[in-house]
Design a protein around this motif. Structure first.
Motif, PDB file in Angstrom:
ATOM      1  N   SER A 295       0.841  -1.186   0.000  1.00 12.33           N
ATOM      2  CA  SER A 295       0.000   0.000   0.000  1.00 12.33           C
ATOM      3  C   SER A 295       0.879   1.238   0.000  1.00 12.33           C
ATOM      4  N   ALA A 296       0.265   2.343  -0.404  1.00 17.42           N
ATOM      5  CA  ALA A 296       0.901   3.661  -0.326  1.00 17.42           C
ATOM      6  C   ALA A 296       0.366   4.350   0.927  1.00 17.42           C
ATOM      7  N   ILE A 297       1.267   4.995   1.684  1.00 15.22           N
ATOM      8  CA  ILE A 297       0.910   5.523   3.008  1.00 15.22           C
ATOM      9  C   ILE A 297       1.376   6.971   3.114  1.00 15.22           C
ATOM     10  N   VAL A 298       0.576   7.771   3.800  1.00 12.94           N
ATOM     11  CA  VAL A 298       0.995   9.107   4.202  1.00 12.94           C
ATOM     12  C   VAL A 298       0.559   9.311   5.651  1.00 12.94           C
ATOM     13  N   SER A 299       1.496   9.773   6.484  1.00 14.61           N
ATOM     14  CA  SER A 299       1.227  10.026   7.905  1.00 14.61           C
ATOM     15  C   SER A 299       1.442  11.501   8.171  1.00 14.61           C
ATOM     16  N   LEU A 300       0.511  12.105   8.921  1.00 18.61           N
ATOM     17  CA  LEU A 300       0.595  13.528   9.216  1.00 18.61           C
ATOM     18  C   LEU A 300       0.437  13.749  10.724  1.00 18.61           C
ATOM     19  N   PRO A 301       1.284  14.590  11.329  1.00 18.47           N
ATOM     20  CA  PRO A 301       1.145  14.879  12.767  1.00 18.47           C
ATOM     21  C   PRO A 301      -0.038  15.799  13.039  1.00 18.47           C
ATOM     22  N   LEU A 302      -0.684  15.584  14.174  1.00 22.18           N
ATOM     23  CA  LEU A 302      -1.765  16.445  14.648  1.00 22.18           C
ATOM     24  C   LEU A 302      -1.216  17.280  15.790  1.00 22.18           C
ATOM     25  N   ARG A 303      -1.376  18.612  15.696  1.00 18.77           N
ATOM     26  CA  ARG A 303      -0.782  19.508  16.688  1.00 18.77           C
ATOM     27  C   ARG A 303      -1.845  20.421  17.281  1.00 18.77           C
ATOM     28  N   VAL A 304      -1.567  20.835  18.521  1.00 18.75           N
ATOM     29  CA  VAL A 304      -2.379  21.839  19.206  1.00 18.75           C
ATOM     30  C   VAL A 304      -1.416  22.879  19.760  1.00 18.75           C
ATOM     31  N   GLU A 305      -1.482  24.099  19.213  1.00 19.22           N
ATOM     32  CA  GLU A 305      -0.594  25.194  19.602  1.00 19.22           C
ATOM     33  C   GLU A 305       0.872  24.774  19.491  1.00 19.22           C
ATOM     34  N   GLY A 306       1.193  24.061  18.446  1.00 21.56           N
ATOM     35  CA  GLY A 306       2.570  23.664  18.187  1.00 21.56           C
ATOM     36  C   GLY A 306       2.998  22.376  18.841  1.00 21.56           C
ATOM     37  N   LEU A 308       2.659  18.351  19.546  1.00 23.06           N
ATOM     38  CA  LEU A 308       2.112  17.172  18.874  1.00 23.06           C
ATOM     39  C   LEU A 308       1.218  16.392  19.827  1.00 23.06           C
ATOM     40  N   VAL A 309       0.000  16.104  19.373  1.00 28.22           N
ATOM     41  CA  VAL A 309      -0.966  15.376  20.199  1.00 28.22           C
ATOM     42  C   VAL A 309      -1.412  14.077  19.549  1.00 28.22           C
ATOM     43  N   GLY A 310      -1.099  13.870  18.273  1.00 28.91           N
ATOM     44  CA  GLY A 310      -1.519  12.644  17.612  1.00 28.91           C
ATOM     45  C   GLY A 310      -0.994  12.565  16.196  1.00 28.91           C
ATOM     46  N   VAL A 311      -1.366  11.490  15.508  1.00 30.16           N
ATOM     47  CA  VAL A 311      -0.942  11.243  14.124  1.00 30.16           C
ATOM     48  C   VAL A 311      -2.108  10.597  13.386  1.00 30.16           C
ATOM     49  N   VAL A 312      -2.307  11.002  12.127  1.00 29.74           N
ATOM     50  CA  VAL A 312      -3.300  10.368  11.263  1.00 29.74           C
ATOM     51  C   VAL A 312      -2.561   9.667  10.129  1.00 29.74           C
ATOM     52  N   VAL A 313      -2.946   8.415   9.865  1.00 32.77           N
ATOM     53  CA  VAL A 313      -2.302   7.585   8.845  1.00 32.77           C
ATOM     54  C   VAL A 313      -3.339   7.245   7.783  1.00 32.77           C
ATOM     55  N   LEU A 314      -3.037   7.577   6.522  1.00 33.98           N
ATOM     56  CA  LEU A 314      -3.914   7.285   5.399  1.00 33.98           C
ATOM     57  C   LEU A 314      -3.224   6.267   4.489  1.00 33.98           C
ATOM     58  N   GLU A 315      -3.989   5.235   4.076  1.00 33.75           N
ATOM     59  CA  GLU A 315      -3.428   4.174   3.243  1.00 33.75           C
ATOM     60  C   GLU A 315      -4.252   4.049   1.956  1.00 33.75           C
TER      61      GLU A 315
END
Length: 636
Positions: A295-306, A308-315
């Motif tokens: 699969s092809a994957i892209v992961s993006l960090p989730l931030r609150v006021e700079g 990092l609070v989480g990550v979203v992974v799309l496949e």
């Protein structure tokens, strides 16, 4: 068009640089056809993120191509003249918006001055009143060597066609704005759909579902930071519950941790040769793709006021990878859903966190009806001020200190000459009279032997003159013999000083002269330095504190190399004259070590010294320099 198709169209888009080159190529071709030119070129001025230079070139079919490099300097002058004309036209100065000139193109077998002459029409490319470049067309060869009579009309047609350049830029600006609006609309629609979730978990599930639907993903997962600052999967598209100990959850969390460690979006696969700034570590993403893909994957960090609070992974399917142009939209989506999802999670806190906050509110209500926190802070501040004003603390004079030897001697050569032997090295212990080095005396001995021979010869001459009764020669010979005797005494003295001895008992601190054996040394050149084993502590006391220092005052020092060690000292001498050091007036104060000197008390070491000066209070200690400064500034 479907939602997924609209999203992809808004995210990817064509390459602006290639579109610009294609437009300029069409523009110069149109200009050449309007005036019957055989060749043309478009040059843009550099600026900002755009590189200047030749952007497009055209040669009419059936004509011999013109090598622009051979006429580069001449073209530069024509382009500069056209740009100046464009600026003059834009500022209200009269004159045509462009220039007409003649260009001589060197050809094979052409002599200097006989090159073919081609009329040239150069029109500036103007956008919003600013000259951005120049369009230049080359007409067929002129037999007269001059521009044709209708060249001005041709320049007008070329200039009118060049006006398309500004139209093109405005169109591209409008397209870019429409794409930005599409990105914002898609993001707002996604957030609106996610707000229907009643909890953070439901909201995460809706977000995963919408992202998978809009971006054509096979799976979308969201992880948030939990206990122990570990990322945990909280929502996965297409499933209500994902087992925490499953292989899929472990692989997803490993990919999320990899993205969080780099704190930047990760695209897998990265492509054949990504730029150095775009390269990412993708081992965990590779493992996720192999186990549950490809699969092809892209992961993006989730931030609150700079933060990092989480990550979203799309496949996606491996045959349908994420294009690079989709990252701006995904990045924008991540910037919006991160704070929204984290705020909802805070609203879903458990009973323990809620109970803790309620207890704090109950304590505030018990202590006082209102502003309890401010009252407690004021009470704490008052107690701190009272303690600072009343509680006594030791008062000390603080200064920089240096450890020095009590006595030192520098040994220099007795005369200029050559060093024959060195018997000591730095660190050797020597006694008074011990030999340190010897000078080479061979030249002195030869001078002495020569002087003795001359003395004997002069004595013989004197005796002969005396026998003949020549008293003048006798007196002259006696004078020369006296001079030779003085020379001999000097040489004997140097022979006696050729052996360098220690003047005091101590240790050699400086002077590793082994490499100087056989080299010439001057009489002013220091060879050795001998220091005694006794130590003295030199304090550099600021002039503001010198009145608090007195002879016999006790204190202690702590070396910078070993702050955990201390040595007691007592002041023995105060220099009455100040000296300047580091743009400050200080007094030199000497102190002796009380008791047995520790092994770390070595000459040259630096330390911090503190001399006991009774007691004071924290407030007086803090306010003393402020009060002194106020007195100096406002005295009358």
């Amino acid at each position: 068009m479907t939602a997924t198709g609209a999203t992809r169209a808004a995210a990817v888009g064509p390459d602006p640089a290639s579109e610009l080159k294609e437009f300029l190529g069409e523009l110069i071709e149109t200009q050449c056809r309007l005036v019957g030119a055989i060749a043309g070129a478009v040059f843009l001025l550099g600026g900002g993120a755009r590189a200047g230079g030749l952007m497009a070139q055209y040669n009419a079919p059936g004509t011999r191509p013109i090598n622009l490099e051979k006429v580069g300097p001449r073209l530069e002058k024509i382009i500069e003249a056209a740009c100046r004309a464009g600026r003059g036209a834009g500022s209200g100065v009269g004159g045509p918006a462009g220039v007409v000139d003649v260009l001589r193109v060197p050809g094979e077998g052409a002599l200097y001055g006989d090159e073919p002459a081609h009329p040239v029409l150069a029109a500036p490319l103007v956008a919003a009143g600013r000259v951005e470049g120049c369009a230049l067309v080359i007409l067929p060869e002129s037999r007269t060597g001059k521009a044709p009579a209708d060249a001005e009309d041709g320049l007008v047609r070329v200039g009118l066609a060049a006006a398309r350049f500004e139209t093109y830029l405005w169109r591209e600006h409008a397209v870019a704005e429409s794409q930005q609006k599409a990105l914002l609309r898609q993001t707002l629609e996604l957030l609106d759909a996610s707000q229907q979730g009643a909890s953070a978990k439901a909201m995460g599930g809706l977000l995963c579902h919408e992202l998978a639907r809009r971006f054509g993903c096979t799976r979308v997962s969201i992880g948030l930071i939990g206990r122990g600052d570990r990322l945990r999967v909280v929502a996965v598209s297409g499933t209500e519950q994902l087992k925490k100990a499953s292989a899929a959850a472990e692989a997803l969390e490993a990919a999320m941790e990899e993205c969080a460690a780099q704190d930047v979006e990760v695209l897998f696969p990265q492509g054949d040769s990504p730029e150095p700034a775009d390269r990412r570590v993708t081992r965990a993403h590779d493992g996720l793709s192999k186990k549950f893909g490809p699969s092809a994957i892209v992961s993006l960090p989730l931030r609150v006021e700079g933060d990092l609070v989480g990550v979203v992974v799309l496949e996606r399917e491996a045959a349908d990878p994420f294009p690079t142009g989709s990252l701006p939209l995904l990045r924008l989506v991540a910037e919006f859903i991160g704070p929204s999802l984290w705020t909802r999670r805070l609203a879903d806190r458990g009973i323990v966190a809620v109970t803790r906050d309620q207890c704090r509110r109950l304590g505030a209500a018990v202590v006082g009806p209102r502003h309890t926190g401010a009252k407690l802070a004021a009470l704490a501040l008052l107690l701190a001020v009272l303690a600072a004003a009343l509680v006594p603390i030791p008062s000390r004079v603080v200064s920089e200190a240096t450890i020095e030897a009590e006595a030192r001697r520098t040994i220099t050569p007795p005369f200029a000459g050559y060093l024959d032997e060195v018997l000591v090295r730095p660190g050797d212990v020597v006694g008074r009279g011990d030999v340190l080095a010897r000078m080479d005396v061979r030249a002195i001995e030869l001078d002495r032997d020569e002087a003795l021979a001359r003395r004997q010869a002069m004595r013989t001459e004197r005796d002969n003159a005396m026998a003949r009764g020549e008293m003048e020669k006798v007196r002259a010979a006696d004078a020369q013999i006296a001079e030779i005797d003085a020379r001999l005494r000097l040489l004997e003295t140097r022979l006696g000083l050729a052996t360098l001895t220690a003047p005091i008992d101590g240790r050699v601190s400086l002077g590793d002269q082994r490499d100087m054996v056989g080299s010439r040394i001057e009489a002013t050149q220091p060879l050795f330095e001998i220091i005694t084993e006794d130590r003295v502590v030199v304090l550099m006391v600021d002039e503001r504190d010198i009145t608090r220092v007195r002879e016999g005052q006790a204190g202690w020092i702590a070396p910078r190399a070993r702050p955990d060690q201390r040595a007691s000292i007592a002041v023995v001498r105060i220099n009455p004259v100040a000296q300047t050091e580091d743009r400050a007036n200080v007094y030199r104060v000497e102190a002796e070590v009380q008791g047995e000197p520790p092994d770390w008390l070595r000459p040259g070491a630096t330390a911090v010294a503190r001399l006991e000066d009774g007691t004071t209070t924290p407030m007086a200690l803090f306010l003393r320099p402020i009060v002194d400064r106020f007195r100096l500034s406002w005295w009358w």
